[in-house]
Motif scaffolding. Structure first.
Motif, short mmCIF file in Angstrom:
data_model
loop_
_atom_site.label_atom_id
_atom_site.label_comp_id
_atom_site.label_asym_id
_atom_site.label_seq_id
_atom_site.Cartn_x
_atom_site.Cartn_y
_atom_site.Cartn_z
N ASP A 407 8.91 4.00 -4.32
CA ASP A 407 8.15 4.12 -2.76
C ASP A 407 7.66 2.60 -2.89
O ASP A 407 8.09 1.75 -3.43
N THR A 408 6.74 2.51 -1.67
CA THR A 408 6.49 0.97 -1.64
C THR A 408 5.31 0.67 -2.48
O THR A 408 4.92 1.59 -3.31
N ILE A 409 5.04 -0.66 -2.62
CA ILE A 409 4.06 -1.12 -3.55
C ILE A 409 2.80 -0.36 -3.25
O ILE A 409 1.96 0.30 -4.28
N ALA A 410 2.52 -0.25 -2.10
CA ALA A 410 1.12 0.26 -1.42
C ALA A 410 1.07 1.81 -1.98
O ALA A 410 -0.10 2.02 -2.56
N GLU A 411 1.97 2.43 -1.66
CA GLU A 411 1.95 3.90 -2.33
C GLU A 411 1.91 4.23 -3.82
O GLU A 411 1.21 5.14 -4.35
N ASN A 412 2.59 3.13 -4.59
CA ASN A 412 2.44 3.22 -5.90
C ASN A 412 1.11 3.03 -6.53
O ASN A 412 0.44 3.51 -7.43
N ILE A 413 0.32 2.16 -5.64
CA ILE A 413 -1.11 1.84 -6.17
C ILE A 413 -2.07 3.00 -5.66
O ILE A 413 -2.96 3.38 -6.59
N ARG A 414 -1.62 3.31 -4.39
CA ARG A 414 -2.74 4.55 -3.95
C ARG A 414 -2.55 5.74 -4.70
O ARG A 414 -3.38 6.37 -5.14
N PHE A 415 -1.18 5.96 -4.96
CA PHE A 415 -0.65 7.11 -5.65
C PHE A 415 -1.28 8.44 -5.14
O PHE A 415 -1.84 9.36 -6.01
N GLY A 416 -1.43 8.67 -3.71
CA GLY A 416 -2.04 9.86 -3.18
C GLY A 416 -3.48 9.70 -3.18
O GLY A 416 -4.17 10.83 -2.87
N ARG A 417 -4.08 8.93 -3.46
CA ARG A 417 -5.40 8.92 -3.35
C ARG A 417 -6.22 8.23 -2.16
O ARG A 417 -5.41 7.51 -1.47
N ASP A 418 -7.48 8.78 -1.95
CA ASP A 418 -7.76 7.90 -0.78
C ASP A 418 -8.56 6.61 -1.24
O ASP A 418 -9.73 6.44 -1.28
N VAL A 419 -7.76 5.43 -1.29
CA VAL A 419 -8.04 4.26 -1.56
C VAL A 419 -7.97 3.37 -0.20
O VAL A 419 -7.04 3.05 0.27
N SER A 420 -9.01 2.75 0.04
CA SER A 420 -9.32 1.92 1.25
C SER A 420 -8.21 0.54 1.15
O SER A 420 -8.17 0.38 0.01
N ASP A 421 -8.10 -0.21 2.07
CA ASP A 421 -7.32 -1.39 2.14
C ASP A 421 -8.03 -2.63 1.18
O ASP A 421 -7.60 -3.07 0.42
N ASP A 422 -9.15 -2.37 1.52
CA ASP A 422 -10.15 -3.18 0.76
C ASP A 422 -10.11 -3.45 -0.65
O ASP A 422 -10.08 -4.16 -1.59
N ASP A 423 -10.37 -1.95 -0.97
CA ASP A 423 -10.55 -1.45 -2.40
C ASP A 423 -8.91 -1.88 -3.22
O ASP A 423 -8.94 -2.53 -4.24
N MET A 424 -7.91 -1.71 -2.50
CA MET A 424 -6.59 -2.07 -3.22
C MET A 424 -6.41 -3.49 -3.08
O MET A 424 -5.78 -4.00 -4.22
N SER A 425 -6.95 -4.42 -2.19
CA SER A 425 -6.71 -5.73 -2.22
C SER A 425 -7.54 -6.22 -3.48
O SER A 425 -7.14 -7.32 -4.45
N ASP A 426 -8.64 -5.61 -3.44
CA ASP A 426 -9.72 -6.12 -4.92
C ASP A 426 -8.63 -5.71 -5.98
O ASP A 426 -9.03 -6.43 -7.13
N ALA A 427 -8.39 -4.69 -6.15
CA ALA A 427 -7.46 -4.04 -7.35
C ALA A 427 -6.36 -5.18 -7.68
O ALA A 427 -6.02 -5.25 -8.68
N GLU A 428 -5.62 -5.39 -6.57
CA GLU A 428 -4.27 -6.40 -6.62
C GLU A 428 -4.92 -7.68 -7.35
O GLU A 428 -4.29 -8.33 -8.30
N ASP A 429 -6.06 -8.21 -6.52
CA ASP A 429 -6.54 -9.62 -7.09
C ASP A 429 -7.13 -9.51 -8.65
O ASP A 429 -6.72 -10.50 -9.53
N SER A 430 -7.76 -8.36 -9.12
CA SER A 430 -8.23 -8.26 -10.55
C SER A 430 -7.04 -8.08 -11.28
O SER A 430 -7.05 -8.63 -12.42
#
Length: 560
Positions: A407-430
């Motif tokens: 699947d996409t990188i975004a869906e692999n990170i969210r993994f069906g959870r309610d993760v906002s774009d900002d939280d996902m961006s912060d997770a990628e930075d970390s």
């Protein structure tokens, strides 16, 4: 749907049973009377009954196919659902290839059985029993001649059923073994190619494939021997009917129409008995597969785990292992007398040789398995007092050999959870993943292959770390999650963990001393027991094994 289909099938079968009787009446009563109108009327009745019987059979067969599809769909859904919630111990017991086989070939065998039983399971008994009743009413003497061979045929049908299920169970087990080899080769194809072991694996597959072939041949030969014997008894019965029938017609004890009708019934009954015989082959396969499916469906799962009533631990600690001992096979302890405590926001590093029991500690913490002795506490509460979903919701984890989906990188990170774009961006930075993700043309919409094979090892680990960070968990479990990162990226990751997650309690498993040296506590595991525990400086002074590891790495070389 099944009840409707069986009713329609029964009606069509009863109509078929009327046709020979009508033919007999036309030949013996109406034709001699030379009543043309009556002949035409009964002929039309026969045509109408034939068309209705055909229509009912077509409708019933279509309905049977629909029921079989729906039943199989539901079974597959329930089986997959059960597989997802199986305990890890049960999954190990069944093995992944066997579960795959039960979801595919076993459900296919059940599909065929359900369809066949609806098509023939009603028709064959009605034709056989109804035909025998009609023949007894019409010609009792000829019916007794035919009835003489029925017991022999029933014995053959019983033998086919009794022998079939055990033999086809062996076939399915052989299929499991073949599936296991295919699965291993598909997953390890790069290693196989790299080590030039293609020919060896081809030979290994040929062995399990040959074993499956032998089991199938044996089962099918035993089943096939019965068919000629069934035919032999049928033909013997037919010969007896023809001889006795001819004698009775010549002697004036019977009529031609009755003999013709009797032969029609005989053929219908014979075909039905042969169909029953064939049906039992499919029935044997289906029942063998059904037993394997039901074994899984009847298994206990994590859904059945209710919160226990185990004593609480010390609420001052976020995580605590207290004298924990565990064995996978209950033969030799994989870890023994493990004890440690972590307060909220503290970090624990675990280091040790392969097989020392590092990953086992995380598995017990997530309650993939239950401890044999001792207890594991989360915020002062025994993990067995939580529901599995409640327990695991508190964790963000990157497990050893973790998985990325197609699947996409975004869906692999969210993994069906309610993760906002900002939280996902912060997770990628970390996770130090933002740099390479931003360099992709599709960025977070970049489509990954299964297992993320179109990324490098370090990129895969950074996506997995992003997934663990994205939900801002209370606890982080990182199992060898930076082994593919270069030292510069690893250093940035450690800094991000310290700066951005000061209140997150962490357990970090690593092979690099540099990855865990800043942890509040470090455990040195050796053959399942704690060889040393303390800070980096304390262990360098008092633990020879840790000092040796640190010296051998010379500031970060991989410990092997």
């Amino acid at each position: 749907m099944m009840a409707i289909g069986l009713t329609i099938k029964a009606l069509g079968t009863f109509l078929e049973l009327l046709l020979p009787e009508i033919l007999s009446r036309i030949i013996d009563e109406i034709v001699p009377a030379k009543d043309r109108d009556a002949i035409i009327m009964w002929a039309v009745i026969m045509v109408v009954l034939s068309l209705l019987a055909w229509l009912f059979n077509v409708l019933a067969n279509r309905n049977a196919a629909g029921v079989a599809r729906k039943v199989t769909q539901n079974i597959r859904h329930d089986l997959f659902d059960k597989t997802l919630y199986l305990t890890c111990q049960k999954t190990d017991e069944y093995t992944i290839p066997s579960l795959e086989s039960r979801l595919t070939s076993d459900t296919y065998n059940v599909h065929r059985m359900v369809g066949m039983m609806q098509r023939m399971g009603v028709r064959a008994p009605i034709i056989t029993i109804g035909g025998l009743i009609m023949t007894f009413v019409m010609e009792p003497v000829l019916a007794l001649v035919f009835l003489a061979v029925i017991p022999f045929m029933l014995v053959l049908v019983w033998l086919r059923a009794a022998k079939g299920v055990p033999m086809f169970t062996k076939v399915q087990k052989a299929n499991d073994r073949m599936t296991a080899v295919v699965r291993e080769n598909a997953q390890g194809i790069r290693v196989i190619k790299a080590l030039s072991r293609t020919e060896r694996e081809r030979t290994r597959f040929a062995g399990v494939n040959h074993k499956l072939r032998e089991e199938e041949i044996h089962a099918n030969m035993v089943m096939a021997v019965i068919n000629p014997m069934m035919n032999m008894f049928l033909y013997l019965g037919m010969i007896g009917v023809i001889l006795v029938g001819a004698y009775r017609v010549n002697a004036g004890l019977s009529e031609t129409g009755k003999i013709l009708a009797f032969m029609s019934y005989f053929q219908m009954i014979s075909r039905s008995l042969m169909a029953v015989s064939r049906m039992f082959i499919m029935f044997s396969r289906g029942m063998a597969s059904s037993a394997r499916i039901m074994e899984v469906l009847n298994s206990d799962t994590e859904k059945d785990w209710l919160p226990g009533n185990y004593p609480d631990g010390d609420p001052a600690y976020a995580l605590e292992f207290r004298d924990v001992t565990f064995s996978y096979l209950k033969v030799r302890d994989n870890i023994r007398n493990i004890s440690f405590k972590l307060k909220k926001g503290e970090s624990l590093g675990i280091i040790g040789a392969t097989g020392a029991g590092k990953t086992t500690i995380l598995s017990l913490l997530l309650r993939f398995y239950d401890v044999d002795q001792g207890a594991v506490y989360l915020n002062g509460k025994d993990v067995r007092n939580y529901t599995p979903s409640e327990l695991r919701h508190a964790f963000g984890a990157v497990m050893q050999n973790d998985f990325l989906f197609g699947d996409t990188i975004a869906e692999n990170i969210r993994f069906g959870r309610d993760v906002s774009d900002d939280d996902m961006s912060d997770a990628e930075d970390s996770a130090q993943a933002a740099e390479f993700i931003d360099a992709l043309d599709e960025k977070e919409d970049y489509m990954l292959t299964a297992k993320g094979t179109n990324l490098s090892g370090g990129q895969r680990q950074r996506v997995l770390l992003s997934r663990a960070f994205a939900a801002e968990p209370e606890f982080l479990l990182l199992d060898d999650s930076s082994s593919a990162l270069d030292y510069k990226t690893d250093a940035k990751l450690r800094k991000a963990l310290n700066d951005r997650y000061p209140n997150t309690t962490m357990i970090i498993i690593a092979q690099r001393v540099s990855s865990i040296k800043n942890c509040d506590q470090i455990i040195v595991l050796d053959h399942g027991v704690i060889d040393g525990i303390g800070t980096h400086e304390e262990l360098l002074k008092k633990n020879a094994l840790y000092a040796q590891i640190s010296d051998s790495q010379m500031g970060g070389a991989l410990f092997d």
